[in-house]
Enzyme design. Sequence first.
Site, PDB file in Angstrom:
ATOM      1  N   THR A  70      -0.598  -1.941  15.822  1.00  0.00           N
ATOM      2  CA  THR A  70       0.325  -0.805  15.751  1.00  0.00           C
ATOM      3  C   THR A  70       1.334  -0.810  16.893  1.00  0.00           C
ATOM      4  O   THR A  70       2.495  -0.425  16.709  1.00  0.00           O
ATOM      5  CB  THR A  70      -0.462   0.506  15.758  1.00  0.00           C
ATOM      6  OG1 THR A  70      -1.374   0.504  16.878  1.00  0.00           O
ATOM      7  CG2 THR A  70      -1.259   0.666  14.467  1.00  0.00           C
ATOM      8  N   LYS A 113       0.810  -1.217   0.000  1.00  0.00           N
ATOM      9  CA  LYS A 113       0.000   0.000   0.000  1.00  0.00           C
ATOM     10  C   LYS A 113       0.844   1.268   0.000  1.00  0.00           C
ATOM     11  O   LYS A 113       0.572   2.217  -0.749  1.00  0.00           O
ATOM     12  CB  LYS A 113      -0.941   0.000   1.206  1.00  0.00           C
ATOM     13  CG  LYS A 113      -1.798   1.252   1.301  1.00  0.00           C
ATOM     14  CD  LYS A 113      -2.842   1.161   2.392  1.00  0.00           C
ATOM     15  CE  LYS A 113      -2.239   1.189   3.774  1.00  0.00           C
ATOM     16  NZ  LYS A 113      -3.287   1.319   4.822  1.00  0.00           N
ATOM     17  N   HIS A 145       8.594  20.860 -39.762  1.00  0.00           N
ATOM     18  CA  HIS A 145       7.570  19.830 -39.875  1.00  0.00           C
ATOM     19  C   HIS A 145       8.145  18.462 -40.205  1.00  0.00           C
ATOM     20  O   HIS A 145       9.107  18.339 -40.948  1.00  0.00           O
ATOM     21  CB  HIS A 145       6.511  20.147 -40.965  1.00  0.00           C
ATOM     22  CG  HIS A 145       6.705  21.414 -41.713  1.00  0.00           C
ATOM     23  ND1 HIS A 145       5.906  22.510 -41.507  1.00  0.00           N
ATOM     24  CD2 HIS A 145       7.610  21.787 -42.652  1.00  0.00           C
ATOM     25  CE1 HIS A 145       6.299  23.495 -42.299  1.00  0.00           C
ATOM     26  NE2 HIS A 145       7.335  23.083 -42.995  1.00  0.00           N
TER      27      HIS A 145
END
EC number: 2.7.7.23
Length: 452
Positions: free
Chosen positions: A79, A22, A360
């Site tokens: 955590t 993630k 061009h």
Amino acid sequence: MAFSVVVLAAGKGTRMKSSLPKVLHKVGGVPMVQRIINTVRSLGADNIHLVYGHGGDQLKATVVEENLNWCLQAEQLGTGHAVQQAAPHINDDEDVLILVGDAPLIREDTLSALKAVKESCDLALLTVNLDDPTGMGRIIRENDNITAIVEHKDATEAQRAIKEINTGMMMMSGADLKRWLGELSNDNAQGEYYLTDVIAMAASEGKRIQSAQPQSAVEVEGVNNRLQLANLERALQNRQADELMTNGVTLLDPSRFDLRGTLQTGNDVIIDVNVIVEGDVTLGNNVEIGANCILRNCTIADNAVIEANSIIEEARVGEACTVGPYARLRPGAVMQKNAKVGNFVEMKKAVLGEGAKANHLTYLGDAEVGAKANIGAGTITCNYDGVNKSKTVIGENAFIGSNSSLVAPVNIGKGATVGAGSVITSTVDEAALAVARGKQRNIPNWPRPTKK
């Protein structure tokens, strides 16, 4: 006081539905965790401890940093457990800032404010006020001191009316942190060790707990799915667009501009819609960028005009040059002052001299074009033989006729002229005319084929 940072980046991010960890998903062209590391580097952290788990090999291959301490969380047990993996590397006499790896928009000045709060208390929390805090843990205060965090499901009606919530980011001394980590329990429904439990421990010890807040709630918003990732991307782009316009850049539609790197600008720069800037880009004074352009790791000097739908990558555009529309400058392309590249012209490892023109339908690869040379439509430098690249040198004031092929290695002298449709394979002397094409044959009264 010395301080270290712990960044929590071990989560898999199941709802992202991705093989990529993630925290490696990008916001503004930079992985989320890298953004956080960059921010704390600029804050002056003495040590950074990155707690990783899922996709560790991918993380290490992407986040290439010196003085970064990698702390493996083999099992994701909460955590608190994540921070425990960094605890052996934390000193008692330093402060420790704990951040989450999926909140990439946190500002340096917000973290500086949190550090300043920590200087006058024992535990500093980063909190934020939300209009709708449903489902979030509420901050409970007594005489301005934080005493607890109450989860929504456990809160009274009065507590649910509180708008201030916990972000999970905090700062405390190393000694306190390690002591509280050792006292954490996983006696809960999830069987995990929660870092937020240290707040109750601090309060029970009579510790002074204070808070700082970000300028905007978006700074602390995390990412759990692609929708949230897109929302943060747009928030970052809005922030960057505001900063550019405040500094004098004209964005014709700020909502249709993307900056995925760094952009340095001079005065009176104008950028049209759907422009994407990647890497490190510098724009001089009075530069105009047309719609739908991509600028990547390039420098564009004063008064240059980049017409719509052009791509410039690892190239240098000189003063008062014109590029496009529909031109592509690839790595190593250099345009000197007043040079012009027109529609459907591509340059790679080529120098277009001062005042030279390729208006061009031209390819200039591994080429050096002198000042004021004119490159006709359809000119190709044939630089690759299938194995080796070779160089074409075109002198100043040379004129290359339309639909010419210059087979490298080859030199066209100063002031030389190449007739239209020529295939040039050897040196053309200065001021000479070179014509190398098949002889025209006319057949009178030619009967055209007819359908049967």
